[in-house]
Design a protein around this motif. Structure first.
Motif, PDB file in Angstrom:
ATOM      1  N   VAL A 104      62.676 -28.637   4.252  1.00 44.51           N
ATOM      2  CA  VAL A 104      61.496 -28.523   4.252  1.00 44.51           C
ATOM      3  C   VAL A 104      61.231 -27.993   5.775  1.00 44.51           C
ATOM      4  N   ALA A 105      61.730 -28.980   6.517  1.00 42.62           N
ATOM      5  CA  ALA A 105      61.352 -28.685   8.275  1.00 42.62           C
ATOM      6  C   ALA A 105      62.180 -27.127   8.677  1.00 42.62           C
ATOM      7  N   MET A 106      63.041 -26.974   8.128  1.00 45.16           N
ATOM      8  CA  MET A 106      63.685 -25.871   8.701  1.00 45.16           C
ATOM      9  C   MET A 106      62.918 -24.686   7.897  1.00 45.16           C
ATOM     10  N   LEU A 107      62.624 -24.677   6.944  1.00 44.31           N
ATOM     11  CA  LEU A 107      61.776 -23.469   6.006  1.00 44.31           C
ATOM     12  C   LEU A 107      60.483 -23.285   6.648  1.00 44.31           C
ATOM     13  N   ARG A 108      59.879 -24.536   7.212  1.00 48.69           N
ATOM     14  CA  ARG A 108      58.693 -24.388   7.714  1.00 48.69           C
ATOM     15  C   ARG A 108      58.700 -23.641   9.062  1.00 48.69           C
ATOM     16  N   ARG A 109      59.475 -23.791   9.710  1.00 46.78           N
ATOM     17  CA  ARG A 109      59.776 -23.094  11.047  1.00 46.78           C
ATOM     18  C   ARG A 109      60.347 -21.737  10.878  1.00 46.78           C
ATOM     19  N   VAL A 110      61.113 -21.175   9.849  1.00 41.05           N
ATOM     20  CA  VAL A 110      61.508 -19.940   9.516  1.00 41.05           C
ATOM     21  C   VAL A 110      60.121 -19.295   8.983  1.00 41.05           C
ATOM     22  N   ALA A 111      59.552 -19.875   8.043  1.00 39.80           N
ATOM     23  CA  ALA A 111      58.215 -19.129   7.404  1.00 39.80           C
ATOM     24  C   ALA A 111      57.236 -18.877   8.473  1.00 39.80           C
ATOM     25  N   ARG A 112      56.976 -19.919   9.408  1.00 39.86           N
ATOM     26  CA  ARG A 112      56.124 -19.681  10.544  1.00 39.86           C
ATOM     27  C   ARG A 112      56.352 -18.416  11.118  1.00 39.86           C
ATOM     28  N   TYR A 113      57.618 -18.257  11.556  1.00 46.22           N
ATOM     29  CA  TYR A 113      58.080 -17.108  12.558  1.00 46.22           C
ATOM     30  C   TYR A 113      58.069 -15.648  11.561  1.00 46.22           C
ATOM     31  N   ALA A 114      58.306 -15.797  10.330  1.00 45.93           N
ATOM     32  CA  ALA A 114      58.171 -14.709   9.451  1.00 45.93           C
ATOM     33  C   ALA A 114      56.670 -14.441   9.456  1.00 45.93           C
ATOM     34  N   GLY A 115      55.755 -15.455   9.253  1.00 42.22           N
ATOM     35  CA  GLY A 115      54.177 -15.003   9.189  1.00 42.22           C
ATOM     36  C   GLY A 115      53.859 -14.360  10.386  1.00 42.22           C
ATOM     37  N   GLU A 116      54.344 -14.793  11.689  1.00 46.32           N
ATOM     38  CA  GLU A 116      54.017 -14.162  12.809  1.00 46.32           C
ATOM     39  C   GLU A 116      54.384 -12.754  12.851  1.00 46.32           C
ATOM     40  N   ARG A 117      55.587 -12.253  12.167  1.00 49.00           N
ATOM     41  CA  ARG A 117      56.121 -11.218  12.033  1.00 49.00           C
ATOM     42  C   ARG A 117      55.499 -10.147  10.936  1.00 49.00           C
ATOM     43  N   GLY A 118      54.879 -10.936  10.076  1.00 46.81           N
ATOM     44  CA  GLY A 118      54.078 -10.150   8.895  1.00 46.81           C
ATOM     45  C   GLY A 118      55.191  -9.871   7.962  1.00 46.81           C
ATOM     46  N   MET A 119      56.276 -10.512   7.871  1.00 42.82           N
ATOM     47  CA  MET A 119      57.370 -10.689   6.894  1.00 42.82           C
ATOM     48  C   MET A 119      57.265 -11.762   5.785  1.00 42.82           C
ATOM     49  N   THR A 120      57.603 -11.509   4.679  1.00 50.27           N
ATOM     50  CA  THR A 120      57.615 -12.248   3.492  1.00 50.27           C
ATOM     51  C   THR A 120      58.791 -12.971   3.505  1.00 50.27           C
ATOM     52  N   LEU A 121      59.168 -14.454   3.041  1.00 49.31           N
ATOM     53  CA  LEU A 121      60.455 -15.134   2.621  1.00 49.31           C
ATOM     54  C   LEU A 121      59.994 -15.293   1.448  1.00 49.31           C
ATOM     55  N   ALA A 122      61.081 -14.635   0.533  1.00 50.47           N
ATOM     56  CA  ALA A 122      61.033 -14.985  -0.887  1.00 50.47           C
ATOM     57  C   ALA A 122      62.113 -16.170  -1.186  1.00 50.47           C
ATOM     58  N   ILE A 123      62.007 -17.156  -1.860  1.00 50.62           N
ATOM     59  CA  ILE A 123      62.587 -18.475  -1.982  1.00 50.62           C
ATOM     60  C   ILE A 123      63.041 -18.487  -3.253  1.00 50.62           C
ATOM     61  N   GLU A 124      64.335 -18.688  -3.546  1.00 48.08           N
ATOM     62  CA  GLU A 124      64.854 -18.641  -5.212  1.00 48.08           C
ATOM     63  C   GLU A 124      65.660 -20.102  -5.101  1.00 48.08           C
ATOM     64  N   ALA A 125      65.460 -20.470  -6.491  1.00 46.65           N
ATOM     65  CA  ALA A 125      66.216 -21.645  -7.105  1.00 46.65           C
ATOM     66  C   ALA A 125      67.639 -21.408  -7.141  1.00 46.65           C
ATOM     67  N   LEU A 126      68.388 -22.543  -6.999  1.00 45.94           N
ATOM     68  CA  LEU A 126      69.802 -22.231  -7.123  1.00 45.94           C
ATOM     69  C   LEU A 126      70.385 -23.313  -8.250  1.00 45.94           C
ATOM     70  N   GLN A 127      71.394 -22.863  -8.773  1.00 46.16           N
ATOM     71  CA  GLN A 127      72.039 -23.506  -9.861  1.00 46.16           C
ATOM     72  C   GLN A 127      72.594 -24.745  -9.295  1.00 46.16           C
ATOM     73  N   LYS A 128      72.642 -25.697 -10.257  1.00 47.09           N
ATOM     74  CA  LYS A 128      73.319 -27.118  -9.660  1.00 47.09           C
ATOM     75  C   LYS A 128      74.586 -27.045  -9.074  1.00 47.09           C
ATOM     76  N   ARG A 129      75.516 -26.140  -9.676  1.00 46.29           N
ATOM     77  CA  ARG A 129      76.910 -26.065  -8.775  1.00 46.29           C
ATOM     78  C   ARG A 129      76.521 -25.537  -7.404  1.00 46.29           C
ATOM     79  N   GLU A 130      75.459 -25.086  -7.188  1.00 47.87           N
ATOM     80  CA  GLU A 130      75.374 -24.340  -5.754  1.00 47.87           C
ATOM     81  C   GLU A 130      74.666 -25.441  -4.685  1.00 47.87           C
ATOM     82  N   SER A 131      73.627 -26.119  -5.449  1.00 53.14           N
ATOM     83  CA  SER A 131      72.965 -27.262  -4.632  1.00 53.14           C
ATOM     84  C   SER A 131      72.235 -28.126  -5.529  1.00 53.14           C
ATOM     85  N   VAL A 132      72.022 -29.470  -5.189  1.00 54.55           N
ATOM     86  CA  VAL A 132      71.229 -30.457  -5.922  1.00 54.55           C
ATOM     87  C   VAL A 132      69.872 -30.286  -5.586  1.00 54.55           C
ATOM     88  N   LEU A 133      69.377 -29.491  -4.666  1.00 56.81           N
ATOM     89  CA  LEU A 133      68.204 -29.818  -4.060  1.00 56.81           C
ATOM     90  C   LEU A 133      66.912 -29.005  -4.881  1.00 56.81           C
TER      91      LEU A 133
END
Length: 279
Positions: free
Chosen positions: A131-160
């Motif tokens: 959450v903390a890292m995504l907030r920092r990167v999303a804030r930077y993207a917003g300042e540059r007018g760029m969209t971050l598009a986040i996708e879900a991962l499969q359980k074998r890739e991440s438990v988050l």
């Protein structure tokens, strides 16, 4: 209603980047999403290949780079949820650089994920770091007018983050307007979620789609190699009001020898299914 299919270069890793652009053009694609495999476009936290090379290929083949998909799943080092402070600095610099590259090439979004946790550490602590890292990167993207598009991962890739509900909780926690959604039909199918379910929760916040066929044993297949009904998926996307790009992320090793054939197969199925769905 306008839906456009884009090719991706994951399965072209044993072929040159120029041959990928050439084959995309020959198959009828007008757009591509660039996966930043180092054999095609090197990018780390401190440097990247010249974006002018991408612009030259765009011009030469009449194919537009519509998105950047940075390497970021285990065992890649750029983990949104890393616990290592030194690595966290590099992770932020890496994704900030991906935003810069996307801006320079005129892309529409950068695809990101939650990152991953080690299985022998508390997942809730990794969640908070994500959450903390995504907030920092999303804030930077917003300042540059760029969209971050986040996708879900499969359980074998991440438990988050595996489901629509997980994704909503994460986006709500980050609370940055630049962070939107990439609907990945492979992860969606494995989580037993649906296209309608994604749009019921996120609506117009669905900014991009990784559009792949799926069967019982594999996801991220070229269309026609799995069991999904493409015409129905396209009709569902249209019914939900999605107007945008669908990137075919054919990541199976079965396509490495002849990746262009997989791309042709997917776009032929797409053109046929568009007619079947009357779109």
């Amino acid at each position: 209603m306008h839906l456009e299919l884009a090719a991706m270069n994951n399965h072209h890793r044993f072929h040159t980047l120029e041959s990928f652009f050439a084959s995309a053009h020959e198959s009828g694609y007008k757009a591509v999403e660039l996966w930043t495999g180092p054999m095609h476009f090197y990018m780390d936290y401190a440097q990247n290949d010249p974006v002018e090379r991408l612009k030259r290929l765009e011009d030469a083949y009449g194919v537009k780079v519509i998105g950047i998909c940075p390497e970021q799943t285990n065992p890649k080092p750029h983990n949104m949820a890393t616990a290592d402070p030194a690595l966290a600095e590099r992770v932020q610099a890496y994704f900030d650089r991906a935003v810069d590259v996307a801006c320079e090439v005129g892309a529409s979004q950068v695809v990101v994920t939650s990152g991953w946790a080690f299985l022998d550490e508390p997942a809730d602590e990794a969640w908070e770091r994500s959450v903390a890292m995504l907030r920092r990167v999303a804030r930077y993207a917003g300042e540059r007018g760029m969209t971050l598009a986040i996708e879900a991962l499969q359980k074998r890739e991440s438990v988050l983050v595996n489901t629509v509900d997980d994704l909503k909780r994460l986006i709500d926690s980050v609370d940055e307007d630049a962070l939107k959604v990439c609907l990945d039909t492979g992860a969606m199918a494995r989580a037993n979620d649906t296209i309608k379910g994604y749009f019921d929760v996120f609506g117009s916040r669905v900014a991009h789609c990784h559009f792949v066929d799926v069967d019982e044993t594999a996801t991220h297949l070229a269309w026609g190699d799995g069991t999904r009904d493409m015409a129905q998926d396209l009709a569902d996307l249209a019914a939900c009001g999605y107007e945008g790009v669908l990137s075919v992320e054919s990541a199976s090793a079965r396509y490495l020898a002849d990746p262009a054939a997989a791309d042709r197969q997917s776009i032929e199925q797409f053109n046929k299914s568009i007619q079947e769905a009357s779109l």
